[in-house]
Enzyme design. Structure first.
Site, PDB file in Angstrom:
ATOM      1  N   ARG A  28      52.439  46.456  38.222  1.00  0.00           N
ATOM      2  CA  ARG A  28      51.076  46.655  38.718  1.00  0.00           C
ATOM      3  C   ARG A  28      50.864  48.143  38.960  1.00  0.00           C
ATOM      4  O   ARG A  28      51.756  48.847  39.473  1.00  0.00           O
ATOM      5  CB  ARG A  28      50.840  45.886  40.025  1.00  0.00           C
ATOM      6  CG  ARG A  28      50.691  44.380  39.872  1.00  0.00           C
ATOM      7  CD  ARG A  28      49.412  43.986  39.118  1.00  0.00           C
ATOM      8  NE  ARG A  28      49.243  42.542  39.035  1.00  0.00           N
ATOM      9  CZ  ARG A  28      49.661  41.788  38.019  1.00  0.00           C
ATOM     10  NH1 ARG A  28      50.280  42.334  36.981  1.00  0.00           N
ATOM     11  NH2 ARG A  28      49.433  40.481  38.016  1.00  0.00           N
ATOM     12  N   GLU A  49      41.959  49.238  36.886  1.00  0.00           N
ATOM     13  CA  GLU A  49      41.946  48.794  35.496  1.00  0.00           C
ATOM     14  C   GLU A  49      40.549  48.316  35.161  1.00  0.00           C
ATOM     15  O   GLU A  49      40.015  47.520  35.936  1.00  0.00           O
ATOM     16  CB  GLU A  49      42.948  47.658  35.267  1.00  0.00           C
ATOM     17  CG  GLU A  49      44.381  48.137  35.389  1.00  0.00           C
ATOM     18  CD  GLU A  49      45.414  47.058  35.095  1.00  0.00           C
ATOM     19  OE1 GLU A  49      45.019  45.926  34.737  1.00  0.00           O
ATOM     20  OE2 GLU A  49      46.607  47.346  35.211  1.00  0.00           O
ATOM     21  N   HIS A  99      47.091  46.996  29.805  1.00  0.00           N
ATOM     22  CA  HIS A  99      47.675  45.801  30.432  1.00  0.00           C
ATOM     23  C   HIS A  99      47.872  44.673  29.409  1.00  0.00           C
ATOM     24  O   HIS A  99      47.243  43.615  29.501  1.00  0.00           O
ATOM     25  CB  HIS A  99      46.782  45.333  31.595  1.00  0.00           C
ATOM     26  CG  HIS A  99      47.521  44.469  32.583  1.00  0.00           C
ATOM     27  ND1 HIS A  99      47.195  44.409  33.917  1.00  0.00           N
ATOM     28  CD2 HIS A  99      48.577  43.623  32.442  1.00  0.00           C
ATOM     29  CE1 HIS A  99      48.003  43.567  34.544  1.00  0.00           C
ATOM     30  NE2 HIS A  99      48.859  43.074  33.654  1.00  0.00           N
TER      31      HIS A  99
HETATM   32  C1  DGY Z   1      50.781  38.709  35.058  1.00  0.00           C
HETATM   33  O1  DGY Z   1      50.808  37.549  34.629  1.00  0.00           O
HETATM   34  O2  DGY Z   1      50.853  38.971  36.253  1.00  0.00           O
HETATM   35  C2  DGY Z   1      50.693  39.787  34.066  1.00  0.00           C
HETATM   36  O3  DGY Z   1      50.418  41.008  34.615  1.00  0.00           O
HETATM   37  C3  DGY Z   1      49.698  39.435  32.971  1.00  0.00           C
HETATM   38  O4  DGY Z   1      50.128  40.097  31.844  1.00  0.00           O
END
Ligand code: DGY
Length: 321
Positions: free
Chosen positions: A235, A264, A283
């Site tokens: 993240r 984002e 992402h």
């Molecule tokens: C998640 O599932 O948390 C991922 O970041 C998506 O790619």
């Protein structure tokens, strides 16, 4: 009895076909804003994405909600105490995105180590004049040390792949005990500070929590080896982006490859896009055909169990340790 559930418009409807089967007993509405106001109190299930804040305000609009099924392994978009207070179950989609995310992490790691982005851009934009002995030099992975911050499913899968490239592995985990399979990788458990000082490449695989927010700050970057590389597929908010920008600009870090940012999307004018050695992706860690369908499938299973009042196949504990 028919269960009224809401799904996000972004998910291809065929991925959610299970909800449309008669035995599911669901009426599906696409998008919370499409639910007529008088019917909001009938909604019992919500399939959410990591881009959707699930907070008290939303839960107040949905007084009969029984389950939030997040189509992601991460759930930092969900206010856990609000769900706990309301007795709303929460599900996520662990496991199915491990390989896709680990593959993408390796792609970023290789791209950063071998300056793929910069070299490809130079070739495309006419700066490739001839083969030169010292052009676009990068670092070889064999013998370098990978520091894995968070040896959960994805961190472990990255470490396995990195071993195949001849890297040495060190890690920090959540517990004070060695990971049960760390020995298979010859992986050494270190403190966070030791890992930063030892690793040539640091890769982040921790969830975003109050403890991990900003953990890669100016002080942490300063503790990293000169010319180390930072990879983040977890993240964005785990990294202090201003501090990262400074570290890249001064050449303190060799590079950074980020699949996640804060916010984002990162605005195209953001200075990190122009920072030396910085590669940013939108992402896409879990973005394979197979994985995204599996995530949708798990999200449906969690949703259906939740609306029926059954235990979720993949529940998130609402009392965090
Ligand atoms: C998640 O599932 O948390 C991922 O970041 C998506 O790619």
């Amino acid at each position: 009895m028919t269960h009224l559930v809401v799904v996000p418009p972004e998910v291809p409807r065929e991925w959610l076909a299970r909800l449309d089967q008669p035995e599911a007993g669901c009426e599906v509405i696409v998008g919370i804003d499409a639910v007529p106001t008088p019917r909001l109190p009938e909604v019992v299930g919500l399939l959410s994405l990591l881009t959707m804040p699930v907070d008290l305000e939303l839960l107040v609009r949905l007084p009969a909600l029984r389950v939030v099924s997040n189509m992601a392994v991460g759930y930092d978009n969900v206010v856990i105490p609000a769900c706990a207070a309301r007795g709303v179950a929460l599900g996520n989609t662990p496991g199915v995105l491990t390989d896709a995310t680990a593959d993408l992490t390796m792609a970023l790691l290789l791209a950063a180590a071998r300056r793929i982005d910069e070299a490809a851009l130079d070739a495309r934009e006419g700066r490739w004049h001839t083969w030169t002995p010292d052009g676009w030099l990068g670092v070889e992975l064999r013998g370098t040390t990978l520091g894995v911050v968070g040896l959960g499913k994805i961190g472990y899968a990255v470490a396995e792949r990195a071993r195949g490239f001849g890297m040495q592995i060190c890690y920090v985990g959540r517990s004070d005990h060695d990971h049960p399979d760390a020995a298979k990788l010859g992986a050494q458990r270190l403190s966070f500070t030791e890992l930063l000082a030892r690793a040539d490449i640091v890769t982040l695989h921790v969830p975003l929590t109050d403890e991990t927010q900003g953990m890669i700050d100016a002080a942490a970057l300063e503790q990293m080896k000169p010319e180390a590389i930072l990879i983040n597929t977890s993240r964005g908010a785990i990294v202090d982006q201003d501090a990262l920008l400074a570290a890249l600009t001064t050449g303190r870090l060799r590079g950074a490859a980020l699949d996640v940012t804060s916010p984002e999307p990162l605005p195209p004018a953001h200075p990190l896009f122009a920072a030396p050695g910085c590669l940013i992706l939108p992402h896409i860690g879990s973005a394979t055909h197979t994985t995204r369908r599996r995530m949708a499938e798990l999200a449906c299973l969690n949703l259906l169990a939740g609306v029926r009042g059954e235990p979720l196949p993949h529940p998130v504990a609402l009392t965090q340790p």
